[in-house]
Structure formats: structure tokens, C-alpha cells
Design a protein around this motif. Structure first.
Motif, PDB file in Angstrom:
ATOM      1  N   MET A 287      64.623  60.188  94.890  1.00 24.59           N
ATOM      2  CA  MET A 287      65.778  60.613  94.121  1.00 24.59           C
ATOM      3  C   MET A 287      66.223  59.436  93.250  1.00 24.59           C
ATOM      4  O   MET A 287      66.370  58.321  93.728  1.00 24.59           O
ATOM      5  CB  MET A 287      66.891  61.048  95.073  1.00 24.59           C
ATOM      6  CG  MET A 287      68.141  61.472  94.369  1.00 24.59           C
ATOM      7  SD  MET A 287      69.463  62.075  95.449  1.00 24.59           S
ATOM      8  CE  MET A 287      68.636  63.348  96.352  1.00 24.59           C
ATOM      9  N   ASP A 288      66.467  59.745  91.994  1.00 20.47           N
ATOM     10  CA  ASP A 288      66.865  58.674  91.077  1.00 20.47           C
ATOM     11  C   ASP A 288      68.324  58.284  91.319  1.00 20.47           C
ATOM     12  O   ASP A 288      69.123  59.076  91.822  1.00 20.47           O
ATOM     13  CB  ASP A 288      66.614  59.091  89.627  1.00 20.47           C
ATOM     14  CG  ASP A 288      67.552  60.185  89.153  1.00 20.47           C
ATOM     15  OD1 ASP A 288      68.553  59.842  88.507  1.00 20.47           O
ATOM     16  OD2 ASP A 288      67.277  61.365  89.445  1.00 20.47           O
ATOM     17  N   PRO A 289      68.700  57.054  90.967  1.00 21.18           N
ATOM     18  CA  PRO A 289      70.054  56.545  91.236  1.00 21.18           C
ATOM     19  C   PRO A 289      71.163  57.348  90.554  1.00 21.18           C
ATOM     20  O   PRO A 289      72.257  57.480  91.094  1.00 21.18           O
ATOM     21  CB  PRO A 289      70.030  55.116  90.707  1.00 21.18           C
ATOM     22  CG  PRO A 289      68.596  54.737  90.619  1.00 21.18           C
ATOM     23  CD  PRO A 289      67.836  56.008  90.414  1.00 21.18           C
ATOM     24  N   ILE A 290      70.892  57.890  89.385  1.00 19.37           N
ATOM     25  CA  ILE A 290      71.924  58.654  88.676  1.00 19.37           C
ATOM     26  C   ILE A 290      72.223  59.955  89.410  1.00 19.37           C
ATOM     27  O   ILE A 290      73.383  60.345  89.559  1.00 19.37           O
ATOM     28  CB  ILE A 290      71.502  58.902  87.210  1.00 19.37           C
ATOM     29  CG1 ILE A 290      71.460  57.563  86.471  1.00 19.37           C
ATOM     30  CG2 ILE A 290      72.453  59.881  86.523  1.00 19.37           C
ATOM     31  CD1 ILE A 290      70.917  57.629  85.062  1.00 19.37           C
ATOM     32  N   THR A 291      71.168  60.624  89.894  1.00 15.25           N
ATOM     33  CA  THR A 291      71.374  61.851  90.672  1.00 15.25           C
ATOM     34  C   THR A 291      72.112  61.535  91.966  1.00 15.25           C
ATOM     35  O   THR A 291      73.030  62.264  92.363  1.00 15.25           O
ATOM     36  CB  THR A 291      70.030  62.536  90.977  1.00 15.25           C
ATOM     37  OG1 THR A 291      69.389  62.849  89.741  1.00 15.25           O
ATOM     38  CG2 THR A 291      70.231  63.814  91.780  1.00 15.25           C
ATOM     39  N   LEU A 292      71.746  60.446  92.613  1.00 15.99           N
ATOM     40  CA  LEU A 292      72.426  60.036  93.844  1.00 15.99           C
ATOM     41  C   LEU A 292      73.900  59.754  93.574  1.00 15.99           C
ATOM     42  O   LEU A 292      74.775  60.179  94.341  1.00 15.99           O
ATOM     43  CB  LEU A 292      71.740  58.809  94.438  1.00 15.99           C
ATOM     44  CG  LEU A 292      72.326  58.294  95.750  1.00 15.99           C
ATOM     45  CD1 LEU A 292      72.256  59.364  96.837  1.00 15.99           C
ATOM     46  CD2 LEU A 292      71.592  57.044  96.191  1.00 15.99           C
ATOM     47  N   LEU A 293      74.183  59.065  92.487  1.00 15.88           N
ATOM     48  CA  LEU A 293      75.569  58.795  92.097  1.00 15.88           C
ATOM     49  C   LEU A 293      76.333  60.108  91.917  1.00 15.88           C
ATOM     50  O   LEU A 293      77.463  60.259  92.396  1.00 15.88           O
ATOM     51  CB  LEU A 293      75.613  57.968  90.810  1.00 15.88           C
ATOM     52  CG  LEU A 293      76.999  57.695  90.233  1.00 15.88           C
ATOM     53  CD1 LEU A 293      77.823  56.835  91.173  1.00 15.88           C
ATOM     54  CD2 LEU A 293      76.869  57.030  88.872  1.00 15.88           C
TER      55      LEU A 293
ATOM     56  N   VAL B 113      77.039  61.694  95.351  1.00 15.73           N
ATOM     57  CA  VAL B 113      78.098  60.991  96.084  1.00 15.73           C
ATOM     58  C   VAL B 113      79.462  61.292  95.456  1.00 15.73           C
ATOM     59  O   VAL B 113      80.434  61.590  96.162  1.00 15.73           O
ATOM     60  CB  VAL B 113      77.828  59.470  96.138  1.00 15.73           C
ATOM     61  CG1 VAL B 113      79.024  58.713  96.708  1.00 15.73           C
ATOM     62  CG2 VAL B 113      76.576  59.192  96.971  1.00 15.73           C
ATOM     63  N   ALA B 114      79.545  61.237  94.139  1.00 13.20           N
ATOM     64  CA  ALA B 114      80.807  61.538  93.448  1.00 13.20           C
ATOM     65  C   ALA B 114      81.245  62.969  93.734  1.00 13.20           C
ATOM     66  O   ALA B 114      82.409  63.229  94.058  1.00 13.20           O
ATOM     67  CB  ALA B 114      80.648  61.315  91.944  1.00 13.20           C
ATOM     68  N   GLY B 115      80.308  63.899  93.617  1.00 13.51           N
ATOM     69  CA  GLY B 115      80.615  65.299  93.909  1.00 13.51           C
ATOM     70  C   GLY B 115      81.026  65.497  95.356  1.00 13.51           C
ATOM     71  O   GLY B 115      81.928  66.278  95.653  1.00 13.51           O
TER      72      GLY B 115
END
Length: 85
Positions: free
Chosen positions: A1-7, A10-12
Motif C-alpha cells: 500500500m502506498d503512503p498516500i493511500t495509507l495516510l 488513517v485520516a478517514g
């Protein structure tokens, strides 16, 4: 999973679980008198539209967060009607 999707996940997740304490408070007290009906109607509509946007753009964090948020906020809205007095 790429860091932007992970971010995004987590935000969601953070904004989604923010509704859990309010839902539990309403459930335990059997009162939703201090919940704004207008605010939650507009909010649920907005979350539904974000969910549609996520589905159309195939944005997993937007889909997951808004699907769960819609369930939680929709439950709060339903309890607002159920405990209306």
C-alpha cells in the motif's frame, strides 16, 4: 500500500471513529435532544455524496471512510427520530 493511500485511510479512520462516542452517549442515555436534526440531515447527505464520489473515482480511503461514517451518522440520525420527545 502506498503512503498516500495509507495516510487517507488513517485520516478517514480518525474522522470516522469520532462519531462513536456520540453514538454511545445517545444509545446509553436514550436521548438525542441536543443533536441538531438539520445538521445531521445535511451531514448525512454530504457523506453520501462523498461516498458516491469515492465510488466513481475508485478512491478506496474515501469509499471506506464515508461508508462507515454514513452508517454511524445515519444511526445517530435514526436515534434522533426514535428518541424524539
Amino acid at each position: 500500500m502506498d503512503p498516500i493511500t495509507l495516510l487517507g485511510l488513517v485520516a478517514g479512520g480518525c474522522t470516522t471513529i469520532a462519531f462513536v462516542p456520540q453514538l454511545l452517549k445517545i444509545w446509553r442515555s436514550k436521548s438525542a435532544k441536543d443533536i441538531s436534526l438539520g445538521m445531521f440531515l445535511i451531514f448525512c447527505l454530504g457523506v453520501f455524496l462523498w461516498l458516491l464520489y469515492g465510488l466513481l473515482t475508485q478512491d478506496i480511503p474515501v469509499i471506506v471512510a464515508n461508508f462507515i461514517t454514513l452508517i454511524l451518522s445515519g444511526t445517530i440520525l435514526a436515534l434522533k427520530f426514535r428518541y424524539k420527545s
